[in-house]
Design a protein around this motif. Structure first.
Motif, PDB file in Angstrom:
ATOM      1  N   SER A  11       0.846  -1.191   0.000  1.00  0.00           N
ATOM      2  CA  SER A  11       0.000   0.000   0.000  1.00  0.00           C
ATOM      3  C   SER A  11       0.877   1.235   0.000  1.00  0.00           C
ATOM      4  N   THR A  12       0.524   2.191  -0.841  1.00  0.00           N
ATOM      5  CA  THR A  12       1.332   3.409  -0.951  1.00  0.00           C
ATOM      6  C   THR A  12       0.592   4.651  -0.470  1.00  0.00           C
ATOM      7  N   TYR A  14      -1.436   6.538  -1.903  1.00  0.00           N
ATOM      8  CA  TYR A  14      -1.443   7.570  -2.945  1.00  0.00           C
ATOM      9  C   TYR A  14      -0.206   8.470  -2.908  1.00  0.00           C
ATOM     10  N   GLU A  15       0.893   7.987  -2.355  1.00  0.00           N
ATOM     11  CA  GLU A  15       2.115   8.786  -2.279  1.00  0.00           C
ATOM     12  C   GLU A  15       3.095   8.278  -3.336  1.00  0.00           C
ATOM     13  N   PRO A  16       3.430   9.127  -4.336  1.00  0.00           N
ATOM     14  CA  PRO A  16       4.312   8.681  -5.424  1.00  0.00           C
ATOM     15  C   PRO A  16       5.652   8.147  -4.938  1.00  0.00           C
ATOM     16  N   ARG A  18       6.303   6.538  -2.155  1.00  0.00           N
ATOM     17  CA  ARG A  18       6.097   5.194  -1.628  1.00  0.00           C
ATOM     18  C   ARG A  18       5.842   4.207  -2.762  1.00  0.00           C
ATOM     19  N   THR A  19       5.141   4.660  -3.804  1.00  0.00           N
ATOM     20  CA  THR A  19       4.884   3.804  -4.960  1.00  0.00           C
ATOM     21  C   THR A  19       6.199   3.399  -5.606  1.00  0.00           C
ATOM     22  N   GLU A  20       7.058   4.385  -5.842  1.00  0.00           N
ATOM     23  CA  GLU A  20       8.353   4.113  -6.467  1.00  0.00           C
ATOM     24  C   GLU A  20       9.184   3.169  -5.603  1.00  0.00           C
ATOM     25  N   ILE A  23       7.771  -0.455  -5.777  1.00  0.00           N
ATOM     26  CA  ILE A  23       8.085  -1.140  -7.035  1.00  0.00           C
ATOM     27  C   ILE A  23       9.563  -1.508  -7.089  1.00  0.00           C
ATOM     28  N   VAL A  36      -0.912  -2.319 -10.952  1.00  0.00           N
ATOM     29  CA  VAL A  36      -0.852  -1.007 -10.310  1.00  0.00           C
ATOM     30  C   VAL A  36      -2.255  -0.442 -10.167  1.00  0.00           C
ATOM     31  N   THR A  38      -3.326   2.824  -8.735  1.00  0.00           N
ATOM     32  CA  THR A  38      -2.983   4.116  -8.161  1.00  0.00           C
ATOM     33  C   THR A  38      -3.260   5.192  -9.188  1.00  0.00           C
ATOM     34  N   ILE A  41       2.116   7.200 -11.156  1.00  0.00           N
ATOM     35  CA  ILE A  41       3.384   6.548 -10.912  1.00  0.00           C
ATOM     36  C   ILE A  41       4.411   7.348 -11.703  1.00  0.00           C
TER      37      ILE A  41
END
Length: 161
Positions: A11-12, A14-16, A18-20, A23, A36, A38, A41
């Protein structure tokens, strides 16, 4: 598991960043692909994954690039049915809490609500569409603004993810 695969979920919020990071950690574990879900990204990260021919599946919105598939969500039908159900129960003053409208999915859900209301000949006062932010606090604030209205409408809250 029977096919030799393991599902990893992250889970991120919605924070880019954290997404990066998520991954990158998945790539370090030599995963076979990523689904994905979200609103965004980092484009550089997507390009690197595409260059490596890494399979990606985006839910709802994503870039039109090679080796990427996008599963589109039909918000219109579900929201239209919800609006029709409330109208069939006799409700005419219906409110809607959106997600952050900079997200395509939130704007699509809002537009589906407005279209569903228009199909029934029902008008939607501007104050009956309130923007939330997909958090508990945002939902509470949106509800409080609707409850504070002189005439409180029925509520159709859309957090369909």
């Amino acid at each position: 598991m029977a096919q030799g695969y393991e599902v990893l979920i992250g889970s991120t919020n919605y924070e880019p960043e954290r997404t990066e990071s998520l991954i990158r950690r998945m790539l370090q574990r030599n995963i076979d692909g990523v689904a994905v879900m979200t609103f965004g990204i980092e484009e550089d990260l997507v390009q690197k994954l595409v260059e490596r021919e890494f399979p990606l599946v985006f839910v709802d919105a994503g870039p039109n690039l090679p080796n990427i598939r996008i599963l589109k969500v039909n918000y219109g039908e579900g929201i239209r049915q919800a609006v029709q159900h409330l109208a069939a129960l006799g409700h005419r003053s219906i409110a809607f809490i959106t997600g952050p409208l900079h997200l395509r999915s939130a704007a699509a859900r809002r537009d589906a609500f407005l279209k569903g209301m228009a199909e029934l000949g029902l008008t939607v006062p501007r104050e009956h569409v309130v923007q939330g932010n997909h958090t508990m606090e945002g939902g509470i604030a949106a509800m409080e603004s609707l409850i504070a209205l002189e005439v409180c409408p029925r509520l159709l809250c859309a957090r369909m993810t």
